[in-house]
Scaffold this motif. Structure first.
Motif, PDB file in Angstrom:
ATOM      1  N   ILE A 114       0.855  -1.184   0.000  1.00 28.16           N
ATOM      2  CA  ILE A 114       0.000   0.000   0.000  1.00 28.16           C
ATOM      3  C   ILE A 114       0.898   1.242   0.000  1.00 28.16           C
ATOM      4  O   ILE A 114       1.917   1.286   0.682  1.00 28.16           O
ATOM      5  CB  ILE A 114      -0.979   0.011   1.203  1.00 28.16           C
ATOM      6  N   ALA A 115       0.518   2.213  -0.835  1.00 28.39           N
ATOM      7  CA  ALA A 115       1.248   3.483  -0.849  1.00 28.39           C
ATOM      8  C   ALA A 115       0.249   4.566  -0.440  1.00 28.39           C
ATOM      9  O   ALA A 115      -0.013   4.763   0.742  1.00 28.39           O
ATOM     10  CB  ALA A 115       1.853   3.735  -2.221  1.00 28.39           C
ATOM     11  N   GLY A 116      -0.395   5.216  -1.409  1.00 29.84           N
ATOM     12  CA  GLY A 116      -1.425   6.192  -1.060  1.00 29.84           C
ATOM     13  C   GLY A 116      -2.732   5.530  -0.653  1.00 29.84           C
ATOM     14  O   GLY A 116      -3.527   6.077   0.104  1.00 29.84           O
ATOM     15  N   GLY A 117      -2.981   4.353  -1.198  1.00 31.93           N
ATOM     16  CA  GLY A 117      -4.164   3.585  -0.809  1.00 31.93           C
ATOM     17  C   GLY A 117      -5.459   4.026  -1.459  1.00 31.93           C
ATOM     18  O   GLY A 117      -6.525   3.537  -1.100  1.00 31.93           O
ATOM     19  N   GLN A 118      -5.391   4.915  -2.442  1.00 31.94           N
ATOM     20  CA  GLN A 118      -6.643   5.467  -2.979  1.00 31.94           C
ATOM     21  C   GLN A 118      -7.394   4.485  -3.877  1.00 31.94           C
ATOM     22  O   GLN A 118      -8.598   4.651  -4.107  1.00 31.94           O
ATOM     23  CB  GLN A 118      -6.377   6.784  -3.707  1.00 31.94           C
ATOM     24  N   LEU A 161      -7.726   0.965  -0.735  1.00 30.88           N
ATOM     25  CA  LEU A 161      -8.611   1.060   0.435  1.00 30.88           C
ATOM     26  C   LEU A 161     -10.090   0.918   0.076  1.00 30.88           C
ATOM     27  O   LEU A 161     -10.828   0.227   0.785  1.00 30.88           O
ATOM     28  CB  LEU A 161      -8.344   2.350   1.216  1.00 30.88           C
ATOM     29  N   ASP A 163       3.287  -1.123   4.012  1.00 31.67           N
ATOM     30  CA  ASP A 163       3.061   0.300   3.730  1.00 31.67           C
ATOM     31  C   ASP A 163       4.374   0.963   3.307  1.00 31.67           C
ATOM     32  O   ASP A 163       5.276   1.148   4.123  1.00 31.67           O
ATOM     33  CB  ASP A 163       2.501   0.979   4.985  1.00 31.67           C
ATOM     34  N   TYR A 221      -0.474  14.847  -6.974  1.00 34.24           N
ATOM     35  CA  TYR A 221      -0.351  16.283  -6.685  1.00 34.24           C
ATOM     36  C   TYR A 221       1.070  16.780  -7.009  1.00 34.24           C
ATOM     37  O   TYR A 221       1.258  17.833  -7.615  1.00 34.24           O
ATOM     38  CB  TYR A 221      -0.687  16.525  -5.206  1.00 34.24           C
ATOM     39  N   ALA A 259      -8.532  15.741  -3.369  1.00 38.63           N
ATOM     40  CA  ALA A 259      -8.187  14.984  -2.151  1.00 38.63           C
ATOM     41  C   ALA A 259      -7.540  13.652  -2.520  1.00 38.63           C
ATOM     42  O   ALA A 259      -6.575  13.221  -1.876  1.00 38.63           O
ATOM     43  CB  ALA A 259      -9.447  14.758  -1.300  1.00 38.63           C
ATOM     44  N   VAL A 260      -8.042  13.005  -3.542  1.00 39.90           N
ATOM     45  CA  VAL A 260      -7.447  11.743  -3.990  1.00 39.90           C
ATOM     46  C   VAL A 260      -6.056  11.993  -4.573  1.00 39.90           C
ATOM     47  O   VAL A 260      -5.117  11.221  -4.331  1.00 39.90           O
ATOM     48  CB  VAL A 260      -8.366  11.049  -5.015  1.00 39.90           C
ATOM     49  N   ARG A 261      -5.900  13.087  -5.302  1.00 45.42           N
ATOM     50  CA  ARG A 261      -4.585  13.380  -5.902  1.00 45.42           C
ATOM     51  C   ARG A 261      -3.539  13.722  -4.843  1.00 45.42           C
ATOM     52  O   ARG A 261      -2.348  13.582  -5.084  1.00 45.42           O
ATOM     53  CB  ARG A 261      -4.709  14.512  -6.936  1.00 45.42           C
ATOM     54  N   HIS A 262      -3.962  14.186  -3.688  1.00 48.45           N
ATOM     55  CA  HIS A 262      -2.993  14.430  -2.605  1.00 48.45           C
ATOM     56  C   HIS A 262      -2.372  13.135  -2.099  1.00 48.45           C
ATOM     57  O   HIS A 262      -1.232  13.119  -1.647  1.00 48.45           O
ATOM     58  CB  HIS A 262      -3.680  15.126  -1.423  1.00 48.45           C
ATOM     59  N   ARG A 263      -3.147  12.050  -2.103  1.00 53.28           N
ATOM     60  CA  ARG A 263      -2.676  10.777  -1.529  1.00 53.28           C
ATOM     61  C   ARG A 263      -2.224   9.786  -2.590  1.00 53.28           C
ATOM     62  O   ARG A 263      -1.295   9.017  -2.380  1.00 53.28           O
ATOM     63  CB  ARG A 263      -3.805  10.111  -0.724  1.00 53.28           C
TER      64      ARG A 263
END
Lengths: 285, 155
Positions: free
Chosen positions: A31-35, A38, A53, A79, A105-109
């Motif tokens: 898992i990295a950003g998890g978008q 998750l 992680d 991002y 918000a998704v692009r931040h993670r």
């Protein structure tokens, strides 16, 4: 919903992460950003026993200039890519397409490597790295190997990464002079997946298009190149009419899905229309 | 169980959590920040948006263990004695009806204005594209964010 139980480790290095994956067997997942992961865990469409992680590993992050290519760490976020000056200068298609991924918000993670390793043909970035002739760099217990983007995507949500391998970086050749690009995406609502997306690159040579590369999003179980349209565009006059004629072949050899967002023949239509627009924009028309 | 240290709305918390616990559940059930609602369970709606180290995230798409060592700001941390200018603008522009999306809208808007203090209406709409409202048709929400921007919310 709440994900099924899993163990969780946060290794301090890529090598430690590879060891953790090897120890975790087939049921371990990075898992990295998890978008992407998750939501799958929450819906219990996936239930790994171990999450490794890599989201805190700085060695996997950032964009470096490697002469004729950019090397992008796998956990560089969307991002960061959108705001990176090297990407803007040498690989603008990637920034343009990344800006359309999901929402802020998704692009931040979310990370480039995560989006590629997830292997979703409806994701924007697999078709983009395919069109850019990128090379994916993976590390496993036996060391590092390089995988051309064309060999990376194997099937729906399936890549050629081995269970104990981690995608560490993506190498993208810099676009030289004369190249233009455009990512055209059709989707029903602001943040939804592409019904169809087209990543087009063209190299102009005076009044004609010398070379074209086209990656298609959501036109099969993997991202695909529109080879027939690429061949038809190469050598064509740099005019809307000529490029539209080339784009009429964009769906050749594709096997698009049919779902609530569109029937297969509708997707074929979209691929032709969007390819025409993307080629024209890439050629500066 | 994993041990995490998180700062939420300026207060430091140390807790033991299951790795599978989502940040939104941690905020609501352990820390008690029920101002952050759960909307959709599919990471579409943005109602649970909070700031993580200053950037907007959907707290249903972050594990609590991934928030270890970070600073979280929820809607409950926005008012400082008086309503935050964005909260006031949402109130004055009638930017809500049922109010369920409002905490996420305000957190996403605050992130947008931090980065772009004077956005156009199109930039406001794009900045809020991850947040769904089923009542207002968005017009008053865009108006409220514009009003907050004019009031200099980012300063």
């Amino acid at each position: 919903m709440i994900p099924a139980k899993f163990e969780y480790v946060r290794p301090g290095s890529v090598d430690e992460a590879i060891r953790a994956l090897a120890d975790g067997g087939d049921d371990a997942k990075v898992i990295a950003g998890g978008q992407s992961l998750l939501p799958l865990l929450r819906l219990r469409l996936a239930y790994p026993e171990l999450l490794v992680d890599v989201g805190g590993l700085d060695e996997l992050r950032g964009v470096t200039d490697a002469g004729d290519a950019l090397v992008i760490g796998a956990r560089t976020t969307h991002y960061q890519l959108v705001h990176d000056p090297l990407v803007a200068e040498h690989c603008g298609l990637l920034a343009e397409a990344t800006e359309t991924v999901a929402d802020p918000a998704v692009r931040h993670r979310g990370t480039l490597g995560g989006a590629l390793a997830h292997g979703d043909p409806a994701g924007d970035l697999p078709a983009v790295v395919l069109a850019l002739d990128a090379t994916l760099i993976a590390r496993g217990p036996g060391g590092e190997r390089e995988i051309p983007a064309a060999d990376f995507f194997v099937d729906y949500l399936t890549t050629s990464l081995q269970p104990e391998e981690i995608l560490t970086a993506i190498r993208i050749p810099k676009l030289g002079p004369g190249w233009g690009y455009r990512y055209e995406k059709f989707h029903r609502t602001a943040q939804s997946w592409a019904t169809v997306g087209v990543a087009a690159l063209t190299r102009r040579d005076n009044g004609s298009v010398a070379e074209a590369r086209i990656g298609l999003t959501n036109m099969g179980t993997v991202p695909v190149r529109a080879r027939a349209a690429e061949d038809a565009a190469a050598g064509a006059a740099a005019s809307r009419e000529a490029l539209r004629a080339a784009a009429d072949r964009a769906d050749e050899g594709t096997n698009p899905p049919a779902d609530l967002h569109g029937a297969a023949d509708y997707r074929r239509h979209l691929a032709r229309v969007l390819t025409g627009r993307a080629l024209a924009a890439a050629a500066g028309l | 169980m994993a041990e995490i240290t998180v700062t939420v709305d300026g207060v430091n918390y140390e807790d033991h959590v299951e790795p599978r616990m989502l940040l939104v559940h941690y905020l609501r059930e352990i820390v008690g920040k029920t101002g952050t609602p759960i909307g959709c369970d599919t990471s579409n709606c943005g109602a649970c948006t909070v700031l993580m180290d200053g950037q907007s995230v959907k707290s249903c798409a972050v594990l609590a263990v991934q928030a270890d060592g970070t600073q979280i700001t929820t809607i409950e941390g926005m008012a400082n004695g008086a309503l935050h200018p964005l909260q006031r603008a949402f109130h004055e522009e009638h930017a809500l009806q049922c109010g369920y999306c409002t905490p996420g809208m305000i957190m996403a808007a605050s992130d947008l204005l931090r980065e772009n203090p004077h956005p156009t209406d199109t930039e406001i709409r794009e900045g809020l594209e991850g947040n769904l409202c089923r009542c207002t048709g968005y017009e008053n929400i865009v108006r409220a964010v514009r009003r907050a921007a004019q009031a200099g919310v980012s300063e």
